[in-house]
Design a protein around this motif. Structure first.
Motif, PDB file in Angstrom:
ATOM      1  N   THR A 134       0.828  -1.201   0.000  1.00 19.68           N
ATOM      2  CA  THR A 134       0.000   0.000   0.000  1.00 19.68           C
ATOM      3  C   THR A 134       0.868   1.260   0.000  1.00 19.68           C
ATOM      4  O   THR A 134       0.583   2.214  -0.722  1.00 19.68           O
ATOM      5  N   VAL A 135       1.927   1.220   0.794  1.00 16.39           N
ATOM      6  CA  VAL A 135       2.862   2.365   0.796  1.00 16.39           C
ATOM      7  C   VAL A 135       3.463   2.542  -0.590  1.00 16.39           C
ATOM      8  O   VAL A 135       3.557   3.663  -1.109  1.00 16.39           O
ATOM      9  N   ASN A 136       3.827   1.465  -1.225  1.00 21.72           N
ATOM     10  CA  ASN A 136       4.405   1.558  -2.573  1.00 21.72           C
ATOM     11  C   ASN A 136       3.394   2.087  -3.576  1.00 21.72           C
ATOM     12  O   ASN A 136       3.742   2.787  -4.515  1.00 21.72           O
ATOM     13  N   ARG A 137       2.147   1.743  -3.366  1.00 19.93           N
ATOM     14  CA  ARG A 137       1.121   2.235  -4.283  1.00 19.93           C
ATOM     15  C   ARG A 137       1.005   3.752  -4.229  1.00 19.93           C
ATOM     16  O   ARG A 137       0.838   4.403  -5.256  1.00 19.93           O
ATOM     17  N   ILE A 138       1.096   4.310  -3.036  1.00 20.52           N
ATOM     18  CA  ILE A 138       1.021   5.774  -2.914  1.00 20.52           C
ATOM     19  C   ILE A 138       2.123   6.411  -3.742  1.00 20.52           C
ATOM     20  O   ILE A 138       1.893   7.386  -4.448  1.00 20.52           O
ATOM     21  N   GLU A 139       3.305   5.819  -3.690  1.00 21.82           N
ATOM     22  CA  GLU A 139       4.404   6.329  -4.488  1.00 21.82           C
ATOM     23  C   GLU A 139       4.028   6.320  -5.968  1.00 21.82           C
ATOM     24  O   GLU A 139       4.381   7.232  -6.716  1.00 21.82           O
ATOM     25  N   GLY A 140       3.308   5.285  -6.381  1.00 27.22           N
ATOM     26  CA  GLY A 140       2.905   5.199  -7.787  1.00 27.22           C
ATOM     27  C   GLY A 140       1.856   6.222  -8.179  1.00 27.22           C
ATOM     28  O   GLY A 140       1.728   6.581  -9.344  1.00 27.22           O
ATOM     29  N   ILE A 141       1.105   6.700  -7.219  1.00 30.09           N
ATOM     30  CA  ILE A 141       0.036   7.656  -7.508  1.00 30.09           C
ATOM     31  C   ILE A 141       0.574   9.081  -7.530  1.00 30.09           C
ATOM     32  O   ILE A 141       0.300   9.853  -8.429  1.00 30.09           O
ATOM     33  N   GLN A 142       1.368   9.410  -6.494  1.00 31.93           N
ATOM     34  CA  GLN A 142       1.850  10.780  -6.319  1.00 31.93           C
ATOM     35  C   GLN A 142       2.675  11.200  -7.522  1.00 31.93           C
ATOM     36  O   GLN A 142       3.637  10.530  -7.882  1.00 31.93           O
ATOM     37  N   PHE A 143       2.302  12.294  -8.150  1.00 29.42           N
ATOM     38  CA  PHE A 143       3.166  12.915  -9.137  1.00 29.42           C
ATOM     39  C   PHE A 143       3.373  12.119 -10.397  1.00 29.42           C
ATOM     40  O   PHE A 143       4.427  12.174 -11.009  1.00 29.42           O
ATOM     41  N   HIS A 144       2.371  11.344 -10.788  1.00 34.26           N
ATOM     42  CA  HIS A 144       2.446  10.692 -12.083  1.00 34.26           C
ATOM     43  C   HIS A 144       1.196  11.047 -12.875  1.00 34.26           C
ATOM     44  O   HIS A 144       0.113  11.129 -12.312  1.00 34.26           O
ATOM     45  N   LEU A 173      -7.289   3.957 -11.339  1.00 35.06           N
ATOM     46  CA  LEU A 173      -6.198   4.838 -11.757  1.00 35.06           C
ATOM     47  C   LEU A 173      -6.481   6.295 -11.386  1.00 35.06           C
ATOM     48  O   LEU A 173      -5.645   7.171 -11.600  1.00 35.06           O
ATOM     49  N   GLY A 174      -7.662   6.544 -10.860  1.00 36.64           N
ATOM     50  CA  GLY A 174      -8.000   7.900 -10.431  1.00 36.64           C
ATOM     51  C   GLY A 174      -8.440   8.799 -11.573  1.00 36.64           C
ATOM     52  O   GLY A 174      -8.328  10.022 -11.486  1.00 36.64           O
ATOM     53  N   ILE A 175      -8.936   8.214 -12.672  1.00 37.84           N
ATOM     54  CA  ILE A 175      -9.395   9.024 -13.799  1.00 37.84           C
ATOM     55  C   ILE A 175     -10.781   8.552 -14.241  1.00 37.84           C
ATOM     56  O   ILE A 175     -11.274   7.529 -13.775  1.00 37.84           O
TER      57      ILE A 175
END
Lengths: 187, 187
Positions: A134-144, A173-175
């Motif tokens: 889950t922590v790694n997923r946040i990295e994938g979301i932020q700033f991409h 994917l947040g879109i």
DNA sequence: GTAATTATTTATCTTATGATAAAGGATTGG
DNA sequence: CCAATCCTTTATCATAAGATAAATAATTAC
């Protein structure tokens, strides 16, 4: 059930008695596509293991269906924000491909922790590992950008795009679905 | 050190011996603003408790400094994606206000788990709770405009905006510093 | 206390994504 | 097998946020 114990072995070995104790508080559930395994508003008292099929956790935000995560064979599903707090969950678990799952009663499981430290350790490790994901997923979301997130998914989990309706992938994917379709058209 | 044990009590009670065992593998660290408590590339072998001060976890993505999370008094910090995998972390912990922290040696802590199931249980609960926070954070990111995320932060954690440079807040919100400034100007 | 550095804001222009509408494809149920 | 429903794509227009540059404000070091 054997598939479950095999999954456990990736984290931490269990004695035969411990396996038996878990078997006793578990049951097999068969459930068809598009059904909710757990509805919104229900307090999470079950930890599921997917033996076969696909599932997602979703919720509604301002009336819009949003997918939080997808789950495939050989993984554990639980709405942890309810399981670990005892509060009702605003999320549901929906089956996306006819599934066979093992249902583990969490209250009974937590009681087993007292008698079997090895079981407590096993689930500690399972959830530590889920926490890391889950922590790694946040990295994938932020700033991409949406396109970068789509390409990352295509690369890291093509299964999702093969087995899951795109409308569910879009919110993951947040879109919007329309944006996802446009991004997919860019090739 | 007492502040740490008081923090523990919110999760799970510890016997005096267990507290003593933890005290023996812990030390107090004082560190000044703008210094890295742990550098990038270092494998996480310490769990910190902030007694006083402010910190953040950050990393570089394409050369850009991105804040993953902020931490204030009475909280536990660890780069869990390294702590739980044993891999070097691409993230660093930086102190943003002169701090006093308790440093707990994680390898020794994990050894204590064998002799003190109560300590294993305590940290299981601590990280379960951190996991829940992280899952909730994803919900806050998915499908919200930058302005909504800013307003949510303003409402839920005004401390962040009071005590942390805005340039760090911007990347935490997943936007540029210029966009954050523009959003703040909208009132 | 002042110069130098660093942080924040403001402005302009560009671009990615949202909202909405509508058409075309695919799936499902009877 | 057909009709109805649901899913996906395409098109148009509006807008939020990125990139860059430059001005102002705040902080830090000497």
């Amino acid at each position: 059930m054997e598939a479950l114990f095999q999954y456990f072995r990736k984290f931490s070995p269990l004695s035969k008695e411990a396996e038996k104790a878990i078997a006793e508080i578990s049951s097999m559930v068969t459930i068809k596509k598009n059904n909710d395994l757990q509805p919104i508003g229900h307090t999470c008292k079950t930890i599921y293991f997917i033996k076969k099929g696909v599932a997602r956790i979703y919720y509604f935000k301002d009336g819009i269906d949003i997918t939080e995560r997808f789950f495939f064979e050989n993984s554990i599903i639980a709405r942890v924000e309810s399981l670990f707090t005892g509060k009702p969950s605003r999320k549901a678990i929906q089956i996306l491909e006819d599934a066979e799952v093992v249902a583990i009663n969490s209250n009974q499981l937590f009681k087993l922790y007292d008698d079997y430290p090895e079981i407590e350790r096993l689930f500690r490790k399972i959830f530590e590992s889920a926490y890391v994901e889950t922590v790694n997923r946040i990295e994938g979301i932020q700033f991409h950008s949406a396109e970068e997130r789509y390409n990352a998914l295509l690369h890291e989990a093509p299964d999702v795009l093969m087995r899951v309706p795109l409308k569910y992938v879009a919110s993951y994917l947040g879109i919007t679905q329309v944006s996802l379709s446009r991004i997919r058209g860019h090739r």
